[in-house]
Motif scaffolding. Structure first.
Motif, PDB file in Angstrom:
ATOM      1  N   ALA A   1      -6.489  -0.205 -11.930  1.00 54.20           N
ATOM      2  CA  ALA A   1      -7.063  -0.790 -10.208  1.00 54.20           C
ATOM      3  C   ALA A   1      -8.222  -0.400  -9.913  1.00 54.20           C
ATOM      4  N   GLY A   2      -8.613   0.862 -10.470  1.00 51.97           N
ATOM      5  CA  GLY A   2      -9.837   1.499 -10.626  1.00 51.97           C
ATOM      6  C   GLY A   2     -10.394   2.323  -9.472  1.00 51.97           C
ATOM      7  N   LYS A   3     -11.132   1.810  -8.524  1.00 53.22           N
ATOM      8  CA  LYS A   3     -12.206   2.463  -7.657  1.00 53.22           C
ATOM      9  C   LYS A   3     -11.170   1.280  -6.407  1.00 53.22           C
ATOM     10  N   PHE A   4     -10.604   0.105  -6.643  1.00 52.10           N
ATOM     11  CA  PHE A   4      -9.842  -0.725  -5.972  1.00 52.10           C
ATOM     12  C   PHE A   4      -8.573   0.248  -5.692  1.00 52.10           C
ATOM     13  N   ALA A   5      -7.857   0.826  -6.165  1.00 47.19           N
ATOM     14  CA  ALA A   5      -6.948   2.189  -6.467  1.00 47.19           C
ATOM     15  C   ALA A   5      -7.063   2.720  -4.948  1.00 47.19           C
ATOM     16  N   GLU A   6      -8.197   3.672  -5.219  1.00 46.20           N
ATOM     17  CA  GLU A   6      -8.643   4.508  -4.691  1.00 46.20           C
ATOM     18  C   GLU A   6      -8.649   4.395  -3.541  1.00 46.20           C
ATOM     19  N   LEU A   7      -9.102   3.102  -2.871  1.00 47.51           N
ATOM     20  CA  LEU A   7      -9.297   2.079  -1.699  1.00 47.51           C
ATOM     21  C   LEU A   7      -8.541   2.211  -0.932  1.00 47.51           C
ATOM     22  N   ILE A   8      -7.034   1.691  -1.630  1.00 50.52           N
ATOM     23  CA  ILE A   8      -6.267   1.212  -1.295  1.00 50.52           C
ATOM     24  C   ILE A   8      -5.043   2.496  -1.114  1.00 50.52           C
ATOM     25  N   GLY A   9      -5.376   3.704  -1.650  1.00 50.15           N
ATOM     26  CA  GLY A   9      -5.125   4.626  -1.655  1.00 50.15           C
ATOM     27  C   GLY A   9      -4.980   5.071  -0.190  1.00 50.15           C
TER      28      GLY A   9
ATOM     29  N   VAL B   1       0.777  -1.502  -0.011  1.00 53.70           N
ATOM     30  CA  VAL B   1       0.142   0.041   0.223  1.00 53.70           C
ATOM     31  C   VAL B   1       0.939   1.291   0.264  1.00 53.70           C
ATOM     32  N   ILE B   2       2.039   1.086   0.549  1.00 51.49           N
ATOM     33  CA  ILE B   2       1.931   2.412   1.097  1.00 51.49           C
ATOM     34  C   ILE B   2       3.307   3.147   0.178  1.00 51.49           C
ATOM     35  N   ALA B   3       3.772   2.622  -0.582  1.00 51.03           N
ATOM     36  CA  ALA B   3       4.679   2.371  -2.110  1.00 51.03           C
ATOM     37  C   ALA B   3       4.505   2.348  -2.915  1.00 51.03           C
ATOM     38  N   SER B   4       3.644   1.635  -3.157  1.00 48.79           N
ATOM     39  CA  SER B   4       2.605   1.002  -4.922  1.00 48.79           C
ATOM     40  C   SER B   4       1.880   2.352  -5.122  1.00 48.79           C
ATOM     41  N   GLY B   5       0.830   2.291  -3.648  1.00 47.09           N
ATOM     42  CA  GLY B   5      -0.544   3.310  -3.438  1.00 47.09           C
ATOM     43  C   GLY B   5      -0.117   4.433  -3.453  1.00 47.09           C
ATOM     44  N   THR B   6       0.792   5.081  -3.293  1.00 49.22           N
ATOM     45  CA  THR B   6       1.605   6.398  -3.397  1.00 49.22           C
ATOM     46  C   THR B   6       2.435   6.337  -4.610  1.00 49.22           C
ATOM     47  N   ILE B   7       2.722   5.195  -5.325  1.00 53.67           N
ATOM     48  CA  ILE B   7       3.558   5.909  -7.116  1.00 53.67           C
ATOM     49  C   ILE B   7       2.193   5.466  -7.896  1.00 53.67           C
ATOM     50  N   ALA B   8       1.254   4.714  -7.743  1.00 46.29           N
ATOM     51  CA  ALA B   8       0.031   4.593  -8.594  1.00 46.29           C
ATOM     52  C   ALA B   8      -0.515   5.858  -8.320  1.00 46.29           C
ATOM     53  N   ALA B   9      -1.372   6.999  -6.982  1.00 48.89           N
ATOM     54  CA  ALA B   9      -1.846   7.705  -6.621  1.00 48.89           C
ATOM     55  C   ALA B   9      -0.785   8.844  -8.003  1.00 48.89           C
ATOM     56  N   LEU B  10       0.669   9.001  -7.868  1.00 48.29           N
ATOM     57  CA  LEU B  10       1.494  10.060  -8.200  1.00 48.29           C
ATOM     58  C   LEU B  10       1.447   9.330  -9.500  1.00 48.29           C
ATOM     59  N   ALA B  11       1.941   7.878 -10.256  1.00 49.08           N
ATOM     60  CA  ALA B  11       0.976   8.017 -11.629  1.00 49.08           C
ATOM     61  C   ALA B  11      -0.065   9.529 -12.570  1.00 49.08           C
ATOM     62  N   HIS B  12      -1.357   8.609 -11.390  1.00 44.92           N
ATOM     63  CA  HIS B  12      -2.256   9.194 -12.238  1.00 44.92           C
ATOM     64  C   HIS B  12      -2.214  10.563 -12.163  1.00 44.92           C
ATOM     65  N   ALA B  13      -2.167  11.311 -11.232  1.00 44.31           N
ATOM     66  CA  ALA B  13      -1.410  12.917 -11.307  1.00 44.31           C
ATOM     67  C   ALA B  13      -0.886  13.264 -12.146  1.00 44.31           C
TER      68      ALA B  13
ATOM     69  N   ILE C   1      12.021  -4.050 -10.003  1.00 42.83           N
ATOM     70  CA  ILE C   1      10.603  -4.286 -10.738  1.00 42.83           C
ATOM     71  C   ILE C   1       9.170  -4.518 -10.130  1.00 42.83           C
ATOM     72  N   SER C   2       9.829  -5.646  -8.715  1.00 45.46           N
ATOM     73  CA  SER C   2       7.953  -6.007  -8.755  1.00 45.46           C
ATOM     74  C   SER C   2       7.718  -4.303  -7.642  1.00 45.46           C
ATOM     75  N   LEU C   3       8.420  -3.919  -7.184  1.00 42.80           N
ATOM     76  CA  LEU C   3       7.262  -2.804  -6.817  1.00 42.80           C
ATOM     77  C   LEU C   3       6.939  -2.019  -8.252  1.00 42.80           C
ATOM     78  N   GLY C   4       7.600  -1.570  -9.128  1.00 44.15           N
ATOM     79  CA  GLY C   4       6.679  -1.261 -10.491  1.00 44.15           C
ATOM     80  C   GLY C   4       5.941  -1.879 -11.279  1.00 44.15           C
ATOM     81  N   VAL C   5       5.872  -3.242 -10.739  1.00 41.26           N
ATOM     82  CA  VAL C   5       5.041  -4.427 -11.160  1.00 41.26           C
ATOM     83  C   VAL C   5       4.169  -3.658 -10.752  1.00 41.26           C
ATOM     84  N   TRP C   6       3.794  -3.993  -9.027  1.00 41.58           N
ATOM     85  CA  TRP C   6       2.621  -3.784  -8.396  1.00 41.58           C
ATOM     86  C   TRP C   6       2.023  -2.625  -8.885  1.00 41.58           C
ATOM     87  N   SER C   7       2.928  -1.794  -8.195  1.00 41.72           N
ATOM     88  CA  SER C   7       2.364  -0.155  -8.421  1.00 41.72           C
ATOM     89  C   SER C   7       1.835  -0.229  -9.930  1.00 41.72           C
ATOM     90  N   ALA C   8       2.059  -0.469 -10.900  1.00 34.60           N
ATOM     91  CA  ALA C   8       1.582  -0.972 -12.323  1.00 34.60           C
ATOM     92  C   ALA C   8      -0.324  -0.852 -12.006  1.00 34.60           C
TER      93      ALA C   8
END
Length: 444
Positions: free
Chosen positions: A345-353, A98-110, A333-340
């Protein structure tokens, strides 16, 4: 290769510290903070100052811990050595999921949002663009720590320089300085002011959050005993100065009333002084800032997974160092793949963020580790001791506890926040059997 090389210089650590903190917050949140305080400029400035001081207390505490034990994994190692392997594993588990991967996912959307303001593209390209950005940053970090650090240095200089230049322009061309003294007093009083101040403080602490990422790379810092105290102290002071000057500049450009009403205060201020075209410049600046913040997470967080794997508490492959590039390539690579995956993941990404607040449990726990670690070795010669001990770490731990407590209290009034709390509980519960699995696996 089984260990990481020390390649990060003192200036790299300083720019990593600053670059990990400056994201989009200083460009967007000052208006929100003013609204939470009913437009009181004096109270808003006090919140920014207190938030900066609390962050400084945490940074100085982490500087002692990093200088005393400059090991890859940083915060994970502090918790492990101070409180044991279970809470340390739960932190690394949360960081990955969550913490690193969710941050990366949120930053990617931004990133895609602000890229669309500079170079318009169809909505269907949003997720592929987010994934492509994550892939590029991941590839650079696999390529070499020196390469990713140089990228971090340049992007940090650009975004910090942009904040400074924008502030100077707004201060020079703004015409609302005379309105500021009238808006200094607080409109609220008593418990109402205290409650509003607390809410604003949480927003400010989020704007200052991110400097702890530098500790993850402690195993790659040259002369860490001197580098960490200097970089963390100087970095904290630079950030506080940049944030305060930017707030003054916004107010002089817009006036307190317009600044309070703005959701994108940097763009609004720049457009009011320079014209509509300036909004594009701010969007480009935020774009670079978000890219830089993504790089700082991918540059540092995989070192925690590397340390966990070395402790036989994660996939052993993540403890490997690439023979050519000298980086923990599998962990990156593991962190990058999970972040991607989360970015798609749409709604799930918002929830986990929304569960990223869980990080503050561990940020407080990491600072609190200084107490048992000092008790274990009372006569140890430390290369650096945090000034004001024990009050310095205690106040930061208290601030971290307040952020977590506020998130829990809000959950009783907001269904969305309640969902986040439930997801956080599930995350912790999943971490316990995962820990048991790796403990049993390492024993065989």
């Amino acid at each position: 290769m089984s260990s990481l090389s020390r390649t990060l210089r003192p200036r790299d650590l300083l720019l990593l510290f600053i670059g990990s903190v400056i994201g989009s917050g200083i460009f967007l949140t000052p208006g929100l903070i003013l609204r939470q305080l009913d437009g009181s400029v004096g109270a808003a400035f006090l919140v920014w100052i207190v938030g900066g001081v609390l962050s400084l207390l945490g940074a100085l505490t982490y500087a002692e811990l990093s200088a005393a034990n400059p090991e890859a994994g940083g915060l994970y190692c502090f918790i492990r050595d101070g409180f044991g392997r279970i809470p340390a594993f739960l932190y690394g588990w949360s960081l990955f999921l969550v913490i690193a991967s969710g941050t990366i996912a949120a930053l990617a959307h931004a990133f895609t949002r602000y890229l669309a303001e500079v170079v318009p593209f169809p909505p269907a390209a949003t997720k592929p663009t987010a994934v492509a950005m994550i892939a590029i940053v991941t590839a650079v970090n696999v390529w070499g720590t020196r390469k990713s650090s140089d990228l971090q240095n340049w992007t940090t200089l650009i975004k910090a320089g942009a904040v400074a230049v924008l502030s100077a322009v707004l201060l020079a061309l703004g015409h609302h300085a005379g309105e500021i003294p009238v808006a200094l007093p607080a409109a609220q009083h008593g418990m109402s002011l205290f409650s509003a101040f607390g809410l604003a403080m949480i927003a400010v602490l989020w704007a200052y959050e991110g400097w702890q990422f530098g500790t993850y790379s402690a195993g790659e810092v040259i002369d860490p005993q001197k580098s960490f105290p200097r970089a963390f102290l100087l970095g904290s002071l630079i950030l506080v100065a940049l944030y305060l000057v930017a707030n003054v500049a916004y107010l002089i450009a817009l006036g307190p009333a317009a600044a309070t009403a703005s959701d994108a205060i940097a763009a609004t201020a720049a457009s009011s002084v320079l014209g509509p075209w300036a909004g594009k410049i701010i969007a480009l600046t935020i774009l670079i800032s978000v890219f830089s913040s993504t790089n700082s997470v991918i540059l540092t967080a995989p070192r925690v997974f590397y340390a966990m794997a070395n402790d036989n508490l994660f996939f052993k492959k993540l403890a490997e160092v690439h023979p050519r590039f000298g980086t923990p390539a599998a962990a990156i690579i593991s962190l990058g793949v999970w972040s991607a995956v989360l970015a798609c993941a749409g709604k799930f990404a918002e929830l986990i963020g929304g569960v990223i607040f869980v990080g503050w449990i561990f940020y407080g726990l990491g600072a609190a580790a200084i107490f048992p670690l000092r008790r274990k070795s009372p006569n140890a010669k430390l290369p650096y001791r945090v000034p004001g001990y024990p009050f310095t770490p205690f106040l930061f731990v208290l601030a971290a506890a307040a952020i977590v407590a506020n998130a829990i209290i809000l959950a009783f009034y907001d269904p969305a926040s309640f969902q986040h709390i439930v997801v956080a509980i599930v995350l912790f519960l999943l971490g316990l059997p995962a820990y048991a699995f790796w403990r049993r696996h390492s024993a065989t």
